[in-house]
Motif scaffolding. Sequence first.
Motif, PDB file in Angstrom:
ATOM      1  N   PRO A 299       0.841  -1.230  -0.036  1.00 19.96           N
ATOM      2  CA  PRO A 299      -0.046   0.035  -0.019  1.00 19.96           C
ATOM      3  C   PRO A 299       0.698   1.069  -0.050  1.00 19.96           C
ATOM      4  O   PRO A 299       1.929   1.133   0.421  1.00 19.96           O
ATOM      5  CB  PRO A 299      -0.705  -0.060   1.330  1.00 19.96           C
ATOM      6  N   LEU A 300       0.431   2.300  -0.632  1.00 25.66           N
ATOM      7  CA  LEU A 300       1.107   3.495  -0.491  1.00 25.66           C
ATOM      8  C   LEU A 300       0.977   4.229   0.780  1.00 25.66           C
ATOM      9  O   LEU A 300      -0.117   3.860   1.191  1.00 25.66           O
ATOM     10  CB  LEU A 300       0.387   4.624  -1.677  1.00 25.66           C
ATOM     11  N   ALA A 301       1.784   5.217   0.825  1.00 24.86           N
ATOM     12  CA  ALA A 301       1.860   6.172   1.991  1.00 24.86           C
ATOM     13  C   ALA A 301       0.317   6.864   1.510  1.00 24.86           C
ATOM     14  O   ALA A 301       0.315   7.153   0.642  1.00 24.86           O
ATOM     15  CB  ALA A 301       2.912   6.856   2.084  1.00 24.86           C
ATOM     16  N   PRO A 302      -0.365   7.255   2.641  1.00 25.09           N
ATOM     17  CA  PRO A 302      -1.392   8.195   2.415  1.00 25.09           C
ATOM     18  C   PRO A 302      -0.935   9.690   1.656  1.00 25.09           C
ATOM     19  O   PRO A 302      -0.390  10.195   2.010  1.00 25.09           O
ATOM     20  CB  PRO A 302      -2.276   8.446   3.488  1.00 25.09           C
ATOM     21  N   LEU A 303      -1.844  10.063   0.848  1.00 24.57           N
ATOM     22  CA  LEU A 303      -1.812  11.330   0.141  1.00 24.57           C
ATOM     23  C   LEU A 303      -2.549  12.155   1.053  1.00 24.57           C
ATOM     24  O   LEU A 303      -3.824  12.064   1.116  1.00 24.57           O
ATOM     25  CB  LEU A 303      -2.409  11.375  -1.295  1.00 24.57           C
ATOM     26  N   SER A 304      -2.012  13.313   1.627  1.00 21.17           N
ATOM     27  CA  SER A 304      -2.592  14.584   2.266  1.00 21.17           C
ATOM     28  C   SER A 304      -3.415  13.815   3.417  1.00 21.17           C
ATOM     29  O   SER A 304      -4.508  14.243   3.494  1.00 21.17           O
ATOM     30  CB  SER A 304      -3.446  15.226   1.280  1.00 21.17           C
ATOM     31  N   GLY A 305      -3.071  12.855   4.122  1.00 17.23           N
ATOM     32  CA  GLY A 305      -3.846  12.280   5.211  1.00 17.23           C
ATOM     33  C   GLY A 305      -4.780  11.191   4.613  1.00 17.23           C
ATOM     34  O   GLY A 305      -5.638  10.894   5.793  1.00 17.23           O
ATOM     35  N   GLY A 306      -4.875  10.978   3.548  1.00 15.30           N
ATOM     36  CA  GLY A 306      -6.098  10.153   3.381  1.00 15.30           C
ATOM     37  C   GLY A 306      -5.553   8.626   3.308  1.00 15.30           C
ATOM     38  O   GLY A 306      -4.314   8.183   3.676  1.00 15.30           O
ATOM     39  N   PRO A 307      -6.410   7.720   3.370  1.00 17.91           N
ATOM     40  CA  PRO A 307      -5.922   6.253   3.658  1.00 17.91           C
ATOM     41  C   PRO A 307      -5.137   5.640   2.465  1.00 17.91           C
ATOM     42  O   PRO A 307      -5.066   6.265   1.320  1.00 17.91           O
ATOM     43  CB  PRO A 307      -7.512   5.571   3.393  1.00 17.91           C
ATOM     44  N   ALA A 308      -4.134   4.813   2.858  1.00 15.74           N
ATOM     45  CA  ALA A 308      -3.334   4.292   1.847  1.00 15.74           C
ATOM     46  C   ALA A 308      -4.102   3.219   0.958  1.00 15.74           C
ATOM     47  O   ALA A 308      -5.164   2.796   1.451  1.00 15.74           O
ATOM     48  CB  ALA A 308      -2.254   3.404   2.732  1.00 15.74           C
ATOM     49  N   THR A 309      -3.680   2.815  -0.196  1.00 16.57           N
ATOM     50  CA  THR A 309      -4.387   1.862  -0.915  1.00 16.57           C
ATOM     51  C   THR A 309      -3.580   0.675  -1.460  1.00 16.57           C
ATOM     52  O   THR A 309      -2.283   1.014  -1.575  1.00 16.57           O
ATOM     53  CB  THR A 309      -5.088   2.686  -2.158  1.00 16.57           C
ATOM     54  N   ASP A 310      -4.319  -0.222  -1.694  1.00 24.03           N
ATOM     55  CA  ASP A 310      -3.484  -1.453  -2.305  1.00 24.03           C
ATOM     56  C   ASP A 310      -4.081  -2.003  -3.808  1.00 24.03           C
ATOM     57  O   ASP A 310      -3.654  -2.772  -4.373  1.00 24.03           O
ATOM     58  CB  ASP A 310      -3.177  -2.601  -1.709  1.00 24.03           C
ATOM     59  N   HIS A 311      -5.051  -0.925  -4.220  1.00 25.61           N
ATOM     60  CA  HIS A 311      -5.673  -1.274  -5.590  1.00 25.61           C
ATOM     61  C   HIS A 311      -4.700  -0.508  -6.556  1.00 25.61           C
ATOM     62  O   HIS A 311      -4.190   0.531  -6.483  1.00 25.61           O
ATOM     63  CB  HIS A 311      -7.042  -0.663  -5.583  1.00 25.61           C
ATOM     64  N   PRO A 312      -4.915  -0.994  -7.864  1.00 25.86           N
ATOM     65  CA  PRO A 312      -4.157  -0.480  -8.681  1.00 25.86           C
ATOM     66  C   PRO A 312      -4.327   0.861  -9.323  1.00 25.86           C
ATOM     67  O   PRO A 312      -3.329   1.668  -9.994  1.00 25.86           O
ATOM     68  CB  PRO A 312      -4.407  -1.398 -10.019  1.00 25.86           C
ATOM     69  N   VAL A 313      -5.445   1.498  -9.031  1.00 24.47           N
ATOM     70  CA  VAL A 313      -5.578   2.950  -9.667  1.00 24.47           C
ATOM     71  C   VAL A 313      -4.669   4.115  -9.130  1.00 24.47           C
ATOM     72  O   VAL A 313      -3.983   4.838  -9.530  1.00 24.47           O
ATOM     73  CB  VAL A 313      -7.092   3.488  -9.299  1.00 24.47           C
ATOM     74  N   LEU A 314      -4.570   3.842  -7.554  1.00 28.16           N
ATOM     75  CA  LEU A 314      -3.712   4.572  -6.965  1.00 28.16           C
ATOM     76  C   LEU A 314      -2.199   4.198  -6.112  1.00 28.16           C
ATOM     77  O   LEU A 314      -1.851   4.669  -5.679  1.00 28.16           O
ATOM     78  CB  LEU A 314      -4.461   5.265  -5.763  1.00 28.16           C
ATOM     79  N   ARG A 315      -2.150   2.614  -6.556  1.00 33.24           N
ATOM     80  CA  ARG A 315      -0.709   2.220  -6.275  1.00 33.24           C
ATOM     81  C   ARG A 315       0.422   3.096  -6.554  1.00 33.24           C
ATOM     82  O   ARG A 315       1.299   3.297  -5.778  1.00 33.24           O
ATOM     83  CB  ARG A 315      -0.647   0.824  -6.893  1.00 33.24           C
ATOM     84  N   VAL A 316       0.370   3.761  -7.819  1.00 25.53           N
ATOM     85  CA  VAL A 316       1.409   4.509  -8.132  1.00 25.53           C
ATOM     86  C   VAL A 316       0.550   5.887  -8.045  1.00 25.53           C
ATOM     87  O   VAL A 316      -0.626   6.154  -8.677  1.00 25.53           O
ATOM     88  CB  VAL A 316       1.949   4.404  -9.820  1.00 25.53           C
ATOM     89  N   PRO A 317       0.867   7.065  -7.085  1.00 23.69           N
ATOM     90  CA  PRO A 317       0.066   7.825  -6.846  1.00 23.69           C
ATOM     91  C   PRO A 317       0.004   9.068  -8.043  1.00 23.69           C
ATOM     92  O   PRO A 317       1.113   8.910  -9.032  1.00 23.69           O
ATOM     93  CB  PRO A 317       0.864   8.703  -5.655  1.00 23.69           C
ATOM     94  N   PRO A 318      -0.997   9.745  -8.010  1.00 19.91           N
ATOM     95  CA  PRO A 318      -1.001  10.860  -8.966  1.00 19.91           C
ATOM     96  C   PRO A 318       0.252  11.710  -9.110  1.00 19.91           C
ATOM     97  O   PRO A 318       0.876  12.073  -7.975  1.00 19.91           O
ATOM     98  CB  PRO A 318      -2.389  11.846  -8.872  1.00 19.91           C
ATOM     99  N   ALA A 319       0.775  12.094 -10.105  1.00 18.32           N
ATOM    100  CA  ALA A 319       1.563  13.132 -10.312  1.00 18.32           C
ATOM    101  C   ALA A 319       1.324  14.621  -9.306  1.00 18.32           C
ATOM    102  O   ALA A 319       0.071  15.043  -9.390  1.00 18.32           O
ATOM    103  CB  ALA A 319       2.015  13.820 -11.666  1.00 18.32           C
TER     104      ALA A 319
END
Length: 175
Positions: free
Chosen positions: A12-32
């Motif tokens: 899972p990713l580290a959360p973006l701006s305090g949001g939950p981490a994710t292990d699904h493919p859409v946000l596995r690589v965070p947005p630019a």
Amino acid sequence: MTAASAPSALAPLAPLSGGPATDHPVLRVPPAAPAEAAAHFRAMLAFHADVSDVAAALAADGDPGFVVLDSRSTQAWEQGHVPGAVHLPTALIAAQAGQVLDRSVPVVTYCWGPGCNGATRAALALAELGFHVKEMLGGFEYWVREGFAYETWQGDEQRPADPLTAPVGADDCGC
């Protein structure tokens, strides 16, 4: 960092701006970052034109400020092409573009459709010759699917717009 402590590509990713981490493919690589994304999308618009935008510019009164170039074979051209387009197959661009096109006028290339990279190859050949060029996304396929008139060796034709590619009962999609 050791291999054992390195994050897994599926972790899972580290959360973006305090949001939950994710292990699904859409946000596995965070947005630019927003500025990086803006530069990327601005650059994309410098290289591509939308079928409906090209059609609207050609339908408006006056000079659209660009020429449309069909880079397909003569057989494909005769089967159907954008009205007013210049026919110059990709293989002939290096030898004939200078006689057929004005370098001061931007060129919008197209080929069959999104599954064909002929318009990309034509755009590359033109850019290497010093032409300002864009590629029409969707090519001839989407020109026809969006319900725009086209010319064939037998005359003008037009099909109803495909409701999966063009709005029903509206002049544009509002994009």
